[in-house]
Write a protein that holds these residues in place. Structure first.
Motif, PDB file in Angstrom:
ATOM      1  N   TRP A 185      -7.298   4.209  -2.674  1.00 17.79           N
ATOM      2  CA  TRP A 185      -8.359   3.927  -1.688  1.00 17.79           C
ATOM      3  C   TRP A 185      -9.728   4.342  -2.229  1.00 17.79           C
ATOM      4  CZ3 TRP A 185      -9.177   1.848   3.164  1.00 17.79           C
ATOM      5  CH2 TRP A 185     -10.380   2.204   3.789  1.00 17.79           C
ATOM      6  N   ASP A 186      -9.793   5.547  -2.784  1.00 19.25           N
ATOM      7  CA  ASP A 186     -11.066   6.049  -3.296  1.00 19.25           C
ATOM      8  C   ASP A 186     -11.556   5.238  -4.488  1.00 19.25           C
ATOM      9  OD1 ASP A 186     -11.208   8.141  -1.411  1.00 19.25           O
ATOM     10  OD2 ASP A 186      -9.900   9.390  -2.640  1.00 19.25           O
ATOM     11  N   ILE A 214     -11.250   2.201  -4.989  1.00 21.19           N
ATOM     12  CA  ILE A 214     -11.773   0.918  -4.526  1.00 21.19           C
ATOM     13  C   ILE A 214     -13.034   1.086  -3.693  1.00 21.19           C
ATOM     14  CG2 ILE A 214     -11.282  -1.047  -2.983  1.00 21.19           C
ATOM     15  CD1 ILE A 214      -9.883  -1.240  -5.665  1.00 21.19           C
ATOM     16  N   ASN A 215     -13.045   2.056  -2.795  1.00 16.88           N
ATOM     17  CA  ASN A 215     -14.108   2.132  -1.789  1.00 16.88           C
ATOM     18  C   ASN A 215     -15.150   3.226  -2.014  1.00 16.88           C
ATOM     19  OD1 ASN A 215     -13.224  -0.046  -0.115  1.00 16.88           O
ATOM     20  ND2 ASN A 215     -11.518   1.246   0.542  1.00 16.88           N
ATOM     21  N   GLY A 272     -12.155  -2.056   3.073  1.00 20.19           N
ATOM     22  CA  GLY A 272     -13.497  -1.725   2.617  1.00 20.19           C
ATOM     23  C   GLY A 272     -14.479  -2.846   2.862  1.00 20.19           C
ATOM     24  N   PRO A 307      -2.157   7.163  -2.758  1.00 20.56           N
ATOM     25  CA  PRO A 307      -3.235   7.074  -1.766  1.00 20.56           C
ATOM     26  C   PRO A 307      -4.636   7.161  -2.364  1.00 20.56           C
ATOM     27  CG  PRO A 307      -1.529   8.585  -1.024  1.00 20.56           C
ATOM     28  CD  PRO A 307      -1.199   8.230  -2.438  1.00 20.56           C
ATOM     29  N   ALA A 323      -6.532  -1.721   0.796  1.00 25.77           N
ATOM     30  CA  ALA A 323      -7.752  -0.946   0.532  1.00 25.77           C
ATOM     31  C   ALA A 323      -8.951  -1.858   0.321  1.00 25.77           C
ATOM     32  CB  ALA A 323      -7.548  -0.053  -0.688  1.00 25.77           C
ATOM     33  N   TYR A 324      -8.744  -2.955  -0.386  1.00 25.06           N
ATOM     34  CA  TYR A 324      -9.838  -3.892  -0.648  1.00 25.06           C
ATOM     35  C   TYR A 324     -10.331  -4.525   0.657  1.00 25.06           C
ATOM     36  CZ  TYR A 324     -12.394  -7.893  -2.572  1.00 25.06           C
ATOM     37  OH  TYR A 324     -13.373  -8.820  -2.882  1.00 25.06           O
ATOM     38  N   ASN A 381      -5.263  -6.575  -1.432  1.00 25.96           N
ATOM     39  CA  ASN A 381      -4.501  -5.452  -0.909  1.00 25.96           C
ATOM     40  C   ASN A 381      -5.229  -4.824   0.275  1.00 25.96           C
ATOM     41  OD1 ASN A 381      -6.502  -3.642  -2.200  1.00 25.96           O
ATOM     42  ND2 ASN A 381      -5.483  -4.287  -4.093  1.00 25.96           N
ATOM     43  N   PHE A 421       0.811  -1.221   0.000  1.00 26.98           N
ATOM     44  CA  PHE A 421       0.000   0.000   0.000  1.00 26.98           C
ATOM     45  C   PHE A 421       0.844   1.270   0.000  1.00 26.98           C
ATOM     46  CE2 PHE A 421       0.924  -0.346   4.489  1.00 26.98           C
ATOM     47  CZ  PHE A 421       0.912   0.964   4.958  1.00 26.98           C
TER      48      PHE A 421
END
Length: 316
Positions: free
Chosen positions: A126-127, A129-130, A176, A123, A172-173, A170, A118
């Motif tokens: 993150w957005d 993905i989520n 979430g 960064p 972020a996944y 990863n 990560f």
């Protein structure tokens, strides 16, 4: 199954293919009016993959005995999301019985970063993905629950993932997916007085159109055999439809449910030749650990209790 949900109104987000399509078809087969959402044709991968359009899926739902209604919605645009619920409220006289939060921006984005830590990613990943996979589900739940609370009944199902239980793809996944499960649990507390059931439904390994057209071995090398024996997309749909029919479903509110567990409870099976893998099954676990020779001697009915699964991911 019969026409049992003929007076029910459902919304399944992200239903142009995969699990969402399977859920929508099964709800339609049970007689429900099913709103389905998807990305506009020019933004969708369906055409490139030779998959049917959203309108085609709506016709499938109607042919199964329900009523399919296709709506193009960008679930990263909260103005469009709000309009979606306003439209359903207007057309259905304020009624929404079932909300299925399934839409996900792209599994491809999650798998692109496999093997890259990560801290080496931008960064903003993150957005990507989520934004749709978590933020949108919260918005949909807010708007959907308002209609349900007014009528003192309803079912909200957040389609989860094994990534909420263990490391997959990863950071972020996984963050979430686990947050989605926690969101279901907490929403259930506040919606319980209004007779609105909220659950997380986690399928086992699923044979989706994407996994059949692309090598899943690229991102789940240690579990590719399990995915090859995975469940059909409509197996999750059957689980959800049976849950929607269950008059005692409020006993399950706030819980995390697994598709194969529901298959045993409600006594249904997958398509002929399909072998759904229960993620609590000792046989499945041994298979994912690279011990297929031992796994074949273990009955698929032998499962780990849910508290053992919980303990395995507990940080305290």
């Amino acid at each position: 199954m019969g026409v049992i949900l003929q007076d029910q109104v459902a919304l399944v987000t992200g239903a142009s293919r995969g699990i969402g399509r399977g859920i929508a078809l099964q709800l339609g087969e049970a007689g429900a009016t099913v709103y389905i959402t998807g990305r506009r044709p020019e933004l969708s991968d369906n055409f490139k993959l030779g998959l049917p359009s959203l309108e085609y899926v709506a016709k499938e739902i109607t042919n199964r005995g329900g009523k399919g209604i296709a709506l193009y919605v960008d679930h990263s645009n909260m103005t469009e999301v709000k309009f979606l619920f306003e439209k359903i409220k207007e057309e259905q006289d304020g009624r929404l019985d079932i909300l299925v939060n399934n839409v996900y921006n792209s599994l491809g984005k999650a798998t692109e970063m496999v093997g890259k830590p990560f801290f080496d990613q931008d960064p903003s990943f993150w957005d990507s993905i989520n934004d749709v996979g978590l933020r949108n589900h919260y918005y949909c739940s807010v708007y959907g629950s308002r209609m349900m609370v007014e009528r003192r009944k309803g079912l909200i199902v957040n389609v989860g993932s094994l990534g909420g239980l263990k490391y997959v793809f990863n950071v972020a996944y996984g963050a979430g997916k686990e947050a989605l499960t926690r969101m279901s649990t907490d929403m259930a507390v506040e919606l319980n007085p209004y007779n609105v059931c909220v659950v997380t439904l986690i399928p086992g390994p699923v044979k989706t159109e994407m996994s059949l057209k692309n090598s899943i071995e690229d991102f789940v090398k240690d579990e590719s055999e399990v995915y090859e024996k995975g469940e059909s997309t409509e197996f999750t749909g059957k689980a959800l439809a049976r849950l929607a029919m269950d008059p005692g479903r409020m006993k399950k509110t706030g819980k995390t449910l697994f598709t194969e567990d529901l298959a045993q409870k409600y006594d249904f099976s997958d398509r002929p030749g399909m072998e759904p893998q229960n993620i609590r099954s000792v046989r499945t676990i041994l298979g994912t650990m690279g011990k297929p020779e031992i796994a074949k001697y273990v009955s698929p009915k032998i499962k780990l209790p849910k508290w053992v699964i919980w303990q395995s991911v507990n940080r305290f």
